[in-house]
Design a protein around this motif. Structure first.
Motif, PDB file in Angstrom:
ATOM      1  N   GLU A 146       0.817  -1.208   0.000  1.00  0.00           N
ATOM      2  CA  GLU A 146       0.000   0.000   0.000  1.00  0.00           C
ATOM      3  C   GLU A 146       0.854   1.263   0.000  1.00  0.00           C
ATOM      4  N   ARG A 180       2.088   1.704  -3.438  1.00  0.00           N
ATOM      5  CA  ARG A 180       0.987   2.160  -4.297  1.00  0.00           C
ATOM      6  C   ARG A 180       0.741   3.657  -4.118  1.00  0.00           C
ATOM      7  N   GLN A 181       0.775   4.122  -2.863  1.00  0.00           N
ATOM      8  CA  GLN A 181       0.564   5.547  -2.604  1.00  0.00           C
ATOM      9  C   GLN A 181       1.674   6.392  -3.226  1.00  0.00           C
ATOM     10  N   LEU A 193       1.091   6.559  -6.920  1.00  0.00           N
ATOM     11  CA  LEU A 193       0.020   7.497  -7.239  1.00  0.00           C
ATOM     12  C   LEU A 193       0.527   8.931  -7.285  1.00  0.00           C
ATOM     13  N   ARG A 194       1.463   9.269  -6.416  1.00  0.00           N
ATOM     14  CA  ARG A 194       2.018  10.627  -6.429  1.00  0.00           C
ATOM     15  C   ARG A 194       2.901  10.826  -7.663  1.00  0.00           C
ATOM     16  N   TYR A 195       3.627   9.801  -8.076  1.00  0.00           N
ATOM     17  CA  TYR A 195       4.347   9.891  -9.343  1.00  0.00           C
ATOM     18  C   TYR A 195       3.370  10.179 -10.486  1.00  0.00           C
ATOM     19  N   GLN A 196       2.282   9.402 -10.527  1.00  0.00           N
ATOM     20  CA  GLN A 196       1.324   9.545 -11.612  1.00  0.00           C
ATOM     21  C   GLN A 196       0.694  10.936 -11.627  1.00  0.00           C
ATOM     22  N   SER A 197       0.362  11.458 -10.443  1.00  0.00           N
ATOM     23  CA  SER A 197      -0.288  12.766 -10.375  1.00  0.00           C
ATOM     24  C   SER A 197       0.615  13.893 -10.831  1.00  0.00           C
ATOM     25  N   SER A 228       5.678   8.370 -15.082  1.00  0.00           N
ATOM     26  CA  SER A 228       5.195   6.997 -15.188  1.00  0.00           C
ATOM     27  C   SER A 228       6.109   6.049 -14.411  1.00  0.00           C
ATOM     28  N   LYS A 275      -3.351   7.645   2.679  1.00  0.00           N
ATOM     29  CA  LYS A 275      -4.685   7.230   2.240  1.00  0.00           C
ATOM     30  C   LYS A 275      -5.772   8.143   2.814  1.00  0.00           C
TER      31      LYS A 275
END
Length: 508
Positions: free
Chosen positions: A152, A155-156, A159-163, A167, A359
């Motif tokens: 997790e 994953r978090q 997600l910050r990379y993606q935002s 990639s 989260k």
């Protein structure tokens, strides 16, 4: 920054660079409101902030004026002086520890500290996450946090990379004990003892310590204080020294605070790619940007898995938790294996607690508050430096982070200033600890990540007095030697730069 802070920063910059001169009248509140598309309340708030900083002053029924004698710093760009030196590092660890050991002692004014104040972070909220995690943690789940790390949390982070437009998937991330371990694991994966590694000059002293520990050679290349490495120097170093890795801090670099433009980050990645040289990217300060968005890392331009991106939560969320990560590209297996055999997994309870905090939300709200605070404290520190340091002092105005890099007039000796300031209860970080070849003797790094108060203001005033005194002393020594007034020159202890400046009579 909020709108009033942005307006105040723009006006403050115009005062600093001389566009607005002492005695100039600022546009009226109504005029500024119309031209900038801001409410009059926002403009008033900005003017009040500038007045509190001593930059402008209200006159009855006349408006706001730039203060006479408003602090100004030279805005000339700073450029490192070292050029592609091949250094076999010796005593980098000992001499750095000796200098920085006392920077965080409780009674010190911590301008030399490598860390911001713990008071800036949501430690109470994190403690709640730890308590919740502690109650629910099943010891049988310990296998979940072994390398590459807690799912997790990874994953978090992904997600910050993606935002931010990068990639990187969760399977490409390895959780580490802080960014220092991440950087060292990447260095170990990319090099062997005796190899050459390119570093910028000045550079983070931790990089020099890591190279010394692994028996590596440092190739120093020049760095523009605000824009990053000189590409020509990097190209020449790649051809001449055939390094096996390059270690750079691309955003809000330690010690200069400089932000490498995204176009240059891409150019660096492309250049290294042509030589098949991996980039170890130290990116621990990127979340501390003062602009509207986080700057892209060099990792965003990597198409071959050669950028080994390293970061942590130590500077932006949880100092002391030692929770970092690496996204090492093609070196993922080597870094994961290295993590397994050196220290195992990072603490389970901390991995799960930080994942829980991320989260729940609130991280970005905390970051916005942290950035505003650091931007305001930067203004106060630079204003105090301009008021109290010797004429000719130059300083970087970083677009993020919490470090200011000062270049004092020729003749200043940062090591002596450091020693004297310690006796006054003030710590600084002198320039030579940021160079393999011990350059930058007239430079120092100041930390503005601690609350600004009267004690901090007084400490800057005292540092300015110490710096000015050192310059006067050195100038007097040189003049005295030139006039032949010192008959026993061997008894005079001068810094190397001063000795080089004194003409010597030919022997015989």
């Amino acid at each position: 920054m909020k709108r009033y802070e942005t307006l105040a920063a723009d006006i403050g910059k115009a005062i600093e660079d001389g566009t607005l001169q002492p005695g100039d009248r600022l546009p009226s509140v109504r005029c500024t409101s119309d031209t900038r598309g801001l409410s009059t309340a926002t403009v008033f708030h900005a003017y009040y902030l500038l007045e509190a900083r001593g930059l402008i002053k209200a006159r009855d029924r006349s408006g706001y004026y730039v203060c006479t004698g408003a602090p100004q710093l030279s805005r000339a760009p700073l450029l490192a002086r070292a050029i592609s030196n091949d250094q076999v590092l010796q005593d980098a660890f000992e001499r750095t520890v000796e200098v920085v050991a006392r920077t965080d002692e409780g009674h010190m004014v911590p301008f030399g500290s490598p860390c911001p104040s713990p008071a800036l972070y949501p430690l109470a909220r994190l403690a709640q996450s730890i308590w919740t995690t502690r109650q629910d943690l099943d010891p049988r789940r310990i296998v979940e946090v072994l390398p590459p790390g807690h799912n997790e949390l990874r994953r978090q982070i992904a997600l910050r990379y993606q935002s931010s437009g990068v990639s990187v998937g969760m399977d490409e991330i390895v959780i580490t004990n802080g960014a220092t371990e991440a950087l060292n694991l990447c260095l170990a994966a990319a090099t062997s003892p005796g190899d050459a590694v390119v570093v910028e000059s000045p550079t983070f002293y931790g990089a020099l310590q890591a190279l010394e520990r692994r028996g590596l050679r440092a190739i120093e290349i020049r760095r523009h204080a605000s824009e990053g490495v000189v590409l020509q120097d990097l190209s020449e170093a790649l051809v001449r020294h055939r390094p096996t890795a390059c270690w750079l801090t691309t955003s809000f670099q330690n010690p200069t605070g400089g932000l490498m433009p995204e176009s240059k980050k891409k150019a660096v990645v492309d250049l290294l790619s042509r030589f098949d040289v991996p980039l170890i990217e130290d990116d621990v300060y990127a979340e501390l940007h003062f602009a509207d968005r986080r700057p892209l890392p060099a990792k965003a331009f990597d198409t071959r898995g050669l950028v080994m991106h390293c970061s942590s939560f130590s500077k932006c969320l949880a100092p002391g938790y030692r929770m970092g990560w690496a996204a090492p590209g093609r070196y993922i297996k080597d870094v994961t294996r290295g993590k397994s055999v050196t220290s195992g997994g990072a603490p389970a309870i901390l991995q799960i607690a930080i994942a829980d905090y991320l989260k729940q939300g609130g991280y970005d709200r905390h970051l916005r508050k942290l950035r505003r605070t650091l931007a305001i404290q930067q203004e106060k520190l630079l204003g105090a430096v301009a008021s109290h340091f010797p004429s000719g002092t130059r300083a970087t105005r970083a677009a993020g982070g919490y470090f200011a890099w000062l270049e004092l007039p020729a003749g200043a000796d940062a090591m002596k200033i450091h020693a004297e300031s310690l006796t006054m209860g003030i710590s600084i970080a002198p320039g030579p600890i940021f160079s393999a070849s011990r350059e930058f003797r007239n430079c120092l790094r100041l930390n503005y990540g601690h609350p600004w108060d009267a004690r901090a203001e007084q400490a800057i005033a005292l540092l300015g007095t110490i710096a000015a005194g050192r310059i006067r002393t050195m100038h007097s020594d040189i003049v005295g030697l030139a006039k032949g007034e010192m008959h026993n020159a061997a008894a005079v202890s001068l810094p190397p730069a001063a000795r080089a400046a004194v003409p010597c009579e030919p022997r015989g």
